[in-house]
Scaffold this motif. Structure first.
Motif, PDB file in Angstrom:
ATOM      1  N   GLU A 250       0.855  -1.180   0.000  1.00  0.00           N
ATOM      2  CA  GLU A 250       0.000   0.000   0.000  1.00  0.00           C
ATOM      3  C   GLU A 250       0.897   1.237   0.000  1.00  0.00           C
ATOM      4  OE1 GLU A 250      -3.990   1.709   2.210  1.00  0.00           O
ATOM      5  OE2 GLU A 250      -2.595   0.459   3.357  1.00  0.00           O
ATOM      6  N   ALA A 251       0.752   2.048  -1.029  1.00  0.00           N
ATOM      7  CA  ALA A 251       1.526   3.282  -1.158  1.00  0.00           C
ATOM      8  C   ALA A 251       0.564   4.464  -1.147  1.00  0.00           C
ATOM      9  CB  ALA A 251       2.344   3.274  -2.442  1.00  0.00           C
ATOM     10  N   VAL A 252       0.891   5.468  -0.339  1.00  0.00           N
ATOM     11  CA  VAL A 252       0.054   6.656  -0.207  1.00  0.00           C
ATOM     12  C   VAL A 252       0.959   7.877  -0.257  1.00  0.00           C
ATOM     13  CG1 VAL A 252      -1.552   7.930   1.261  1.00  0.00           C
ATOM     14  CG2 VAL A 252      -1.643   5.423   1.203  1.00  0.00           C
ATOM     15  N   ASN A 253       0.607   8.839  -1.083  1.00  0.00           N
ATOM     16  CA  ASN A 253       1.303  10.126  -1.027  1.00  0.00           C
ATOM     17  C   ASN A 253       0.266  11.254  -1.042  1.00  0.00           C
ATOM     18  OD1 ASN A 253       0.579   9.891  -3.708  1.00  0.00           O
ATOM     19  ND2 ASN A 253       2.519  10.598  -4.517  1.00  0.00           N
ATOM     20  N   GLU A 254       0.592  12.305  -0.330  1.00  0.00           N
ATOM     21  CA  GLU A 254      -0.360  13.399  -0.161  1.00  0.00           C
ATOM     22  C   GLU A 254       0.387  14.721  -0.187  1.00  0.00           C
ATOM     23  OE1 GLU A 254      -4.259  14.356   2.535  1.00  0.00           O
ATOM     24  OE2 GLU A 254      -2.534  13.446   3.527  1.00  0.00           O
ATOM     25  N   MET A 255      -0.233  15.685  -0.820  1.00  0.00           N
ATOM     26  CA  MET A 255       0.347  17.012  -0.942  1.00  0.00           C
ATOM     27  C   MET A 255      -0.722  18.040  -0.562  1.00  0.00           C
ATOM     28  SD  MET A 255       1.960  18.689  -4.379  1.00  0.00           S
ATOM     29  CE  MET A 255       0.353  18.763  -5.186  1.00  0.00           C
ATOM     30  N   VAL A 256      -0.350  18.983   0.342  1.00  0.00           N
ATOM     31  CA  VAL A 256      -1.286  20.003   0.822  1.00  0.00           C
ATOM     32  C   VAL A 256      -0.665  21.378   0.608  1.00  0.00           C
ATOM     33  CG1 VAL A 256      -2.572  20.887   2.803  1.00  0.00           C
ATOM     34  CG2 VAL A 256      -2.225  18.410   2.536  1.00  0.00           C
ATOM     35  N   LEU A 257      -1.434  22.274   0.032  1.00  0.00           N
ATOM     36  CA  LEU A 257      -0.957  23.642  -0.208  1.00  0.00           C
ATOM     37  C   LEU A 257      -0.858  24.394   1.116  1.00  0.00           C
ATOM     38  CD1 LEU A 257      -0.270  25.880  -2.281  1.00  0.00           C
ATOM     39  CD2 LEU A 257      -2.733  26.463  -2.265  1.00  0.00           C
ATOM     40  N   LEU A 258       0.328  24.985   1.352  1.00  0.00           N
ATOM     41  CA  LEU A 258       0.531  25.758   2.580  1.00  0.00           C
ATOM     42  C   LEU A 258       0.363  27.249   2.342  1.00  0.00           C
ATOM     43  CD1 LEU A 258       3.681  23.917   4.025  1.00  0.00           C
ATOM     44  CD2 LEU A 258       1.263  23.515   4.560  1.00  0.00           C
ATOM     45  N   SER A 259       0.903  27.750   1.229  1.00  0.00           N
ATOM     46  CA  SER A 259       0.811  29.192   0.982  1.00  0.00           C
ATOM     47  C   SER A 259       1.064  29.496  -0.481  1.00  0.00           C
ATOM     48  CB  SER A 259       1.817  29.957   1.842  1.00  0.00           C
ATOM     49  OG  SER A 259       3.144  29.643   1.462  1.00  0.00           O
ATOM     50  N   VAL A 260       0.577  30.673  -0.912  1.00  0.00           N
ATOM     51  CA  VAL A 260       0.839  31.206  -2.248  1.00  0.00           C
ATOM     52  C   VAL A 260       1.266  32.655  -2.085  1.00  0.00           C
ATOM     53  CG1 VAL A 260      -0.070  31.678  -4.541  1.00  0.00           C
ATOM     54  CG2 VAL A 260      -0.916  29.696  -3.263  1.00  0.00           C
ATOM     55  N   ASN A 261       2.449  32.986  -2.589  1.00  0.00           N
ATOM     56  CA  ASN A 261       2.987  34.342  -2.446  1.00  0.00           C
ATOM     57  C   ASN A 261       3.561  34.807  -3.780  1.00  0.00           C
ATOM     58  OD1 ASN A 261       2.647  34.579   0.517  1.00  0.00           O
ATOM     59  ND2 ASN A 261       4.178  32.932   0.552  1.00  0.00           N
ATOM     60  N   ASP A 262       3.700  36.122  -3.852  1.00  0.00           N
ATOM     61  CA  ASP A 262       4.355  36.674  -5.030  1.00  0.00           C
ATOM     62  C   ASP A 262       5.838  36.308  -4.993  1.00  0.00           C
ATOM     63  OD1 ASP A 262       2.021  37.806  -5.913  1.00  0.00           O
ATOM     64  OD2 ASP A 262       2.387  39.688  -4.833  1.00  0.00           O
ATOM     65  N   THR A 263       6.375  36.020  -6.159  1.00  0.00           N
ATOM     66  CA  THR A 263       7.777  35.627  -6.249  1.00  0.00           C
ATOM     67  C   THR A 263       8.667  36.832  -6.007  1.00  0.00           C
ATOM     68  OG1 THR A 263       7.258  33.896  -7.831  1.00  0.00           O
ATOM     69  CG2 THR A 263       9.549  34.620  -7.726  1.00  0.00           C
ATOM     70  N   VAL A 264       9.608  36.662  -5.102  1.00  0.00           N
ATOM     71  CA  VAL A 264      10.573  37.710  -4.780  1.00  0.00           C
ATOM     72  C   VAL A 264      11.957  37.175  -5.114  1.00  0.00           C
ATOM     73  CG1 VAL A 264      11.550  39.178  -2.999  1.00  0.00           C
ATOM     74  CG2 VAL A 264       9.108  38.601  -2.934  1.00  0.00           C
ATOM     75  N   GLY A 265      12.624  37.786  -6.046  1.00  0.00           N
ATOM     76  CA  GLY A 265      13.958  37.342  -6.442  1.00  0.00           C
ATOM     77  C   GLY A 265      13.880  36.141  -7.371  1.00  0.00           C
ATOM     78  N   ALA A 266      14.915  35.884  -8.094  1.00  0.00           N
ATOM     79  CA  ALA A 266      14.970  34.776  -9.050  1.00  0.00           C
ATOM     80  C   ALA A 266      15.959  33.719  -8.579  1.00  0.00           C
ATOM     81  CB  ALA A 266      15.367  35.290 -10.427  1.00  0.00           C
ATOM     82  N   VAL A 267      15.647  32.466  -8.860  1.00  0.00           N
ATOM     83  CA  VAL A 267      16.511  31.337  -8.498  1.00  0.00           C
ATOM     84  C   VAL A 267      17.433  31.034  -9.664  1.00  0.00           C
ATOM     85  CG1 VAL A 267      16.594  28.920  -7.838  1.00  0.00           C
ATOM     86  CG2 VAL A 267      14.744  30.389  -6.995  1.00  0.00           C
ATOM     87  N   GLU A 268      18.704  30.906  -9.380  1.00  0.00           N
ATOM     88  CA  GLU A 268      19.682  30.549 -10.402  1.00  0.00           C
ATOM     89  C   GLU A 268      19.875  29.026 -10.382  1.00  0.00           C
ATOM     90  OE1 GLU A 268      20.932  32.410 -12.627  1.00  0.00           O
ATOM     91  OE2 GLU A 268      20.123  34.308 -11.857  1.00  0.00           O
TER      92      GLU A 268
END
Length: 1241
Positions: A250-268
């Motif tokens: 039996e395999a179970v995976n779950e994903m829950v949204l914690l927050s949504v924010n405007d992107t600040v800065g860029a990831v290299e």
């Protein structure tokens, strides 16, 4: 306006991510393995982390993982809990900190990218996370189906949607049908020669899987936002039918949204490379063995140490504790570079023991490295031909089925070294054919270039008329089973070749049999086989072989009907007998692959039976026997083919093969075949003096013809034999006249010094010490499948054996040999020897997650060691027909054989490989939870002899948790230990040695019973103090039983325990027979001991009535029983066999045992469909009669003595060869014979 509104709703619901936002999720994934029952051990893995997703462009996003944690569970739910694995957590987290990039359009994930240094296992974990973002939403349909990519492959998905009227959130339920994927993320290994059985799968499945995902989608201005996703995958697996109990994943995976924010800065993100789409990627499957976990750093050094350890530990016996080390060694060898093989060869080549171990183990390096290594050895010629063919045979058999490897293997067909030895050359050619077959099992269509070298060999052999080369090429083409070889094979076949060629029977036989595997791939071959069979001018043997292969293809009812019509007009009785016997036996088949064919054959038998059911055994025969169990989904089948010709009484060819059915596949077991072309020619003119009753005179007549073997031609084989395993021919050999001449030369009595046997005897007199050990991975079968967590699920079976033998021997000959070997027959030969023979077999069944970082699952482990040591001295005088054996007394206990098995919940990780967790799945019997629903059985049974001071014990210990509704799996799960031991016993006298003596051969002249009396004291020469009374009784007994018949003593056997100066004790047996028309025999076994008069006397006579009289006890007078049997077939009566057992006196223990058995008789009779009737039967007698009531049925009548104060009479009818009993309800009277013809039909 409505259309615009609908378009807006679709846009809002379609999953998407904003490139200007940053999303944070909490992710948790669990996978659990066990039996799904309370109080049983399970293993599980849990991974958790936080996910941050930010936009890099309109359709490209960057995923970052933080706060990663890895936990494992191993134990019983409610009593144990998940525990952190900090070292492994740190190792995985160090790779997950690197960012991942992916494209996301319309709810679909594609083009995953990350650092080139990120391992594929880590990428697959990220695929499991991204899989919860992959969903197709349609607002115009509430229920819809489509085919789409997922982590499981390209599979059908079934969707259902529902909108929450209050929150406007949409619930999307997705069910993935992973059983019908067009491109499934799954791999089979080791099953290329196991034929799929589609009909068998309809009887039951061994694996059942379900995958379901539930998404909560919130409409936003940027599209549908997945706020929660829950995936659930469940799989039931059993080595048998899942209906009868199963392991559960039996395999179970779950994903829950914690927050949504405007992107600040860029990831290299840094440099990245594409890792593909969402479909699971399998890697390092060959290295990541599921049943071991070890650090693979510095594999060369570790492998060298293991080879030395294994060679030393198993030199003179098999150390069963080291058998698991062979699996570790396989893994190390697969992990090392090619240069490591060269280093190890240079290190071990000079040590005979280590050299053998190295060559035996490297065959499991199943890629280009082993081919390159063998190429170097063959070119350097620093291996013997025997080493070469043994290594190459297994290496090719276990090689991966890759197109590049097949191309690389062609080079061995052109190496001079490969052609320097006949056995090696045969092995190279046959093994290459097998490699082509396995490659074609996975590559469709299979390129014709792979089989071209074999086609060229066949054409060239036909051009130069070399029969030996023809047979070899055809056998290799038969192994390959490539459809493009059909036209070449047809050139060898009579009646279908465009240009007929006169070829000997053995070539024609090889040509017909070379089509055995093509038939399953090319329908044209079925037509060819049918043509070969129907053409009456073809040789009888070829027609029968064509019929055999035709029915291997499981022909349709139409083809069987054509054959049936043809047989009605057939004149060749050998062809008729062969075909009809096969049709009749297949008509009773119960295996799934014969489900439809058996029906067709049954119809054919009803048509042909009235004419052909009584053909005798003198004609050709084909027999098929099988068994199948739907609960286990396993079965077996055996076929025997005996091909004769009209001019010979001996079969021209005999073939035997077996099949094993398991979980929807058919594995062809060992197949043997023998041809007798030379013998056929030798007996072509008949056998003078052969009567046909198969008596001694017939045997002597055959021997007289065999003495003329020297007249046989030199270029034709006397006998030919072959062997196949898994449908692949791996060995064949011809016994030619030259070989027989060499054998006769070696062993003829006139052979003198310089002969092979003379040198062997001289070495034996000096003392010989020899040992061999052979490890062999018999089975490595693996199945891999993706899970929703991005972890690979593996189902594997491993079967490993280590075989060993060790012999020390010294001989002396008196008088010694001086001129010729014939002196051995008049010399006293003494031999002293000790040694050991045995093996250890280990079997593993693994079901769980397997990666290079950790393992989690259920594991069944069984070990069966067998060890037979010996030490004895022997004295032989062939002229006097006297043989003596002396064994030392038993001083210490040892196991002859044992079986131990258990099933475990296992957890392993690479950071702590030596601290693996293995919890027995079934708790110990002392455990507080081991109560209701569980049972144990433990016992020890011993038989000891106080004469010889030795005993044998059988002990067993069984612990089970049994669920009656889930048989048969639970019958095998739990702890099992069974052992057979030899141990010292308390002897009456201290035993110095155990002495066996055999004086064989009849006396020099026949003697009457009266004449025997004069030599009785010699016959029982060890009973010196028994007195004249016993001798006088024996004389009286022999006179009464044998009268004045002339008889001969055939042999005299003594088995004594010798104790210093004391008189030997033990047993003496003498066997006599008469030479008159009425054959009489007598066996007298006596207990040789002072003041003992126990004997057993068995007298038999054979004429029209076969009888035996058995007496035993004091002077053979205490107990008595007699057995008689006779046959009768008078004119106007049915053929009958009658048997009777009568007794007058029986031991009390036997009487008690029979009394206990009586209570079971009524139930046993009912199960066997017997009828019961009260009759007045004899009180101390059992009688039975078997009456052939018709051509295909028998009546059985059994009369028993008093049972529960009633007299019983049982009877039943049984159709020949069928497991089903047929009962006629009209059976009411003792005198009414049964007629089950209608029931049988």
């Amino acid at each position: 306006m409505q259309g615009l509104l609908l378009f807006c709703l679709v846009a809002l619901a379609e999953p998407g991510l904003s490139p200007k936002k940053t999303y944070k999720y909490k992710y948790v994934g669990d996978v659990n393995f066990g039996l799904g029952k309370p109080n049983l051990a399970e293993s599980a893995t849990r991974i958790s982390c936080n996910i941050k997703i930010a936009g890099a462009s309109q359709q490209t996003f960057i995923l970052q993982v933080s706060d990663f944690a890895f936990e494992d569970f191993n134990g019983v739910k409610g009593r144990n809990r998940f525990t952190a694995v900090p070292k492994l957590t740190e190792r995985i987290a160090s790779q997950l900190v690197k960012p991942f990039m992916f494209d996301y359009v319309g709810g679909h994930v594609s083009n995953i990218r990350t650092s080139a240094k990120t391992s594929d296992t880590i990428v697959n974990l990220v695929r499991g996370i991204l899989g919860l973002f992959h969903v197709t939403v349609k607002t115009t349909q509430r229920i819809y189906e489509l085919e789409e990519s997922s982590i499981h492959g390209v599979c059908p998905s079934h969707y259902a949607t529902e909108v929450n009227e209050e929150t406007k959130d949409m619930a999307v339920i997705q069910v993935v049908d992973i059983s019908n994927c067009r491109e499934k993320a799954a791999i089979y290994k080791g099953m290329a020669t196991a034929v799929l059985d589609d009909v068998g799968k309809q009887r039951g499945e061994s694996i059942v899987s379900t995958v379901r995902c539930v998404y909560t989608v919130k409409p936003t201005a940027d599209g549908g936002l997945i706020t929660r996703a829950h995936g659930h995958e469940q799989q039931n697996f059993s080595p048998f039918n899942v209906k009868g109990g199963n392991f559960k994943m039996e395999a179970v995976n779950e994903m829950v949204l914690l927050s949504v924010n405007d992107t600040v800065g860029a990831v290299e993100p840094g440099p990245m490379e594409s890792k593909g789409n969402l479909v699971f990627m399998f890697t390092d499957a060959e290295i990541n063995l599921p049943i071991v976990m070890q650090n693979l750093e510095d594999p060369i050094t570790k492998a060298a140490e293991l080879i030395k350890h294994l060679a030393e530990a198993n030199r003179y016996h098999i150390d069963s504790t080291t058998s698991e080390d062979t699996i570790k060694l396989y893994q190390l060898l697969r992990a090392m570079p090619y240069e490591g093989l060269d280093i190890l060869w240079k290190q071990f080549a000079g040590n005979e023991e280590q050299r053998r171990w190295f060559l035996d183990m490297i065959v499991e390096i199943n890629d280009a490295r082993i081919l390159k290594f063998l190429q170097a050895r063959f070119q350097a010629r620093d291996v013997t031909a025997s080493e070469a063919w043994q290594t190459l045979l297994l290496a090719f058999n276990h090689l991966q089925t890759d197109a590049n490897l097949v191309e690389m293997a062609k080079m061995f067909l052109d190496m001079p070294f490969c052609k320097s030895d006949v056995e090696l050359w045969h092995t190279v050619v046959l093994s290459y054919g097998s490699l082509v077959y396995k490659h074609c099992a996975y590559a469709t269509p299979c390129p014709a270039a792979t089989v071209q070298p074999l086609l060229d060999m066949a054409v060239e052999s036909l051009r130069i008329r070399n029969h030996d080369d023809m047979v070899l090429a055809l056998k290799a083409l038969g192994n390959a089973g490539h459809p493009s070889s059909l036209k070449t094979i047809m050139r060898f076949l009579p009646g279908v070749a465009a240009t007929p060629v006169d070829l000997p029977p053995r070539v024609l036989s090889a040509a017909v049999q070379s089509m055995r595997l093509i038939a399953a791939r090319d329908p044209l071959s079925v037509t060819i086989q049918n043509t070969l069979f129907l053409q009456k001018n073809n040789p009888t043997e070829i027609r029968m072989l064509a019929f055999m292969i035709l029915f291997d293809t499981k022909p349709s009812m139409a083809v069987v009907s054509i054959v049936t019509v043809h047989l009605q007009e057939e004149k060749n009785l050998h062809v008729i007998s062969f075909a009809y016997s096969y049709l009749k036996s297949v008509s009773r088949s119960s295996t799934p692959n014969n489900h439809f064919l058996s029906t067709a054959c049954n119809v054919a038998v009803k048509i042909l039976g009235p004419r052909y059911s009584r053909l005798s055994y003198h004609y050709s025969k084909a027999i098929h026997m099988d068994w199948f169990n739907d609960d286990f989904l396993i079965g077996t089948a055996t076929e025997v083919f005996m091909l004769r010709s009209a001019t010979n009484i001996f079969p021209t060819e005999i073939l035997m093969k077996g099949e094993f059915y398991f979980i929807g596949r058919i594995l062809q077991l060992m197949e043997l075949g023998i041809r007798a072309d030379g013998l056929k020619e030798l007996f072509a003119n008949g056998i003078p003096g052969f009567k046909g009753d198969l008596g001694f005179s017939d045997f002597q007549a055959v021997l007289n013809v065999l003495k003329n073997w020297e007249v046989l031609p030199n270029d034709k084989p006397v006998l030919s034999a072959y062997s196949r395993a898994s449908g692949q021919e791996w060995f064949f050999a011809d016994l030619k006249k030259e070989t027989i001449q060499n054998i006769v030369k070696f062993f003829r009595q006139s052979a003198s010094k310089g002969s092979f046997l003379w040198a062997a005897i001289e070495n034996l007199q000096k003392g010989v010490s020899w040992h061999r050990t052979k490890p062999f991975l018999i089975v490595e079968v693996r199945y891999f499948q993706a899970t929703i967590l991005g972890l690979p699920l593996e189902i594997s079976k491993y079967y490993e054996t280590i075989n060993g033998i060790s012999v020390n021997a010294t001989a002396s000959i008196n008088p010694p040999l001086t001129e010729r070997l014939g002196q051995l027959f008049t010399s006293d030969i003494s031999l002293e020897t000790d040694g050991f023979i045995g093996y250890t077999k280990d079997f593993w069944l693994y079901y769980g997650i397997n990666t290079e970082l950790f393992q989690c699952g259920s594991e069944f482990k069984a070990k069966t060691p067998i060890a037979i040591p010996w030490k004895f001295s022997a004295k032989i005088n062939i002229a006097k027909k006297k043989f003596e054996l002396n064994f030392p007394p038993c001083k210490k206990e040892f196991n002859l054989l044992s079986l131990s098995s258990n099933v475990y919940a296992v957890s392993r990780n690479i950071e702590e490989p030596d601290l693996d967790k293995r919890t027995p799945m079934i708790p110990d019997s002392n455990d507080e939870v081991f109560q209701k629903g569980n049972w144990t059985q433990k016992d020890k049974m011993c038989v000891e002899s106080n004469i010889y001071g030795a005993g044998v014990c059988v002990e067993y210990d069984l612990r089970r948790e049994f669920y009656h509704d889930e048989y048969p799996l639970y019958y095998f799960l739990g702890y099992t230990h069974v052992a057979v031991k030899v141990l010292p016993a308390q002897a009456i006298n201290a035993v110095d040695k155990i002495h066996f003596e055999i004086n064989a051969g009849p006396s020099s002249h026949p003697a009457s019973a009266q004449e025997l009396l004069e030599s009785l004291s010699q016959v029982f020469r060890n009973e010196v103090n028994a007195g004249h009374t016993r001798i006088n009784w024996t004389a009286f007994y022999l006179t009464q039983q044998m009268g004045n018949s002339t008889f001969e003593a055939v042999f005299n056997v003594n088995a004594f325990a010798v104790s210093g100066a004391k008189k030997p004790e033990g047993y003496n047996a003498v066997f006599y027979y008469t030479t008159e028309e009425v054959k009489k025999t007598q066996l007298v076994v006596s207990h040789v001991k002072e003041n003992s008069n126990w004997k057993i006397c068995i007298d038999t006579s054979v004429k029209a009535l076969v009888g035996a009289n058995i007496k035993w006890g004091a002077e053979c007078q205490s107990y008595e029983m007699s057995i008689t049997s006779e046959t009768a077939h008078l004119p106007g009566t049915l053929p009958t066999i009658k048997a009777k057992i009568h007794w007058s006196r029986m031991p009390e223990k036997v009487t008690q045992a029979c009394s206990r058995l009586e209570s079971y008789i009524p139930g046993m009779a009912l199960l066997l469909n017997f009828y019961q009737k009260q009759e007045k039967n004899a009180g101390q007698e059992i009688s039975a009669s078997v009456i052939a009531s018709s051509a295909d049925s028998i009546d059985v009548r059994i009369q028993l003595p008093e049972v529960l104060k009633d007299r019983m009479f049982f009877c039943f009818n049984s159709q020949f060869g069928n497991k089903t009993f047929f009962v006629n309800s009209s059976c009411y009277s003792l005198n009414i014979p049964f007629d089950c013809q209608n029931a049988c039909d």
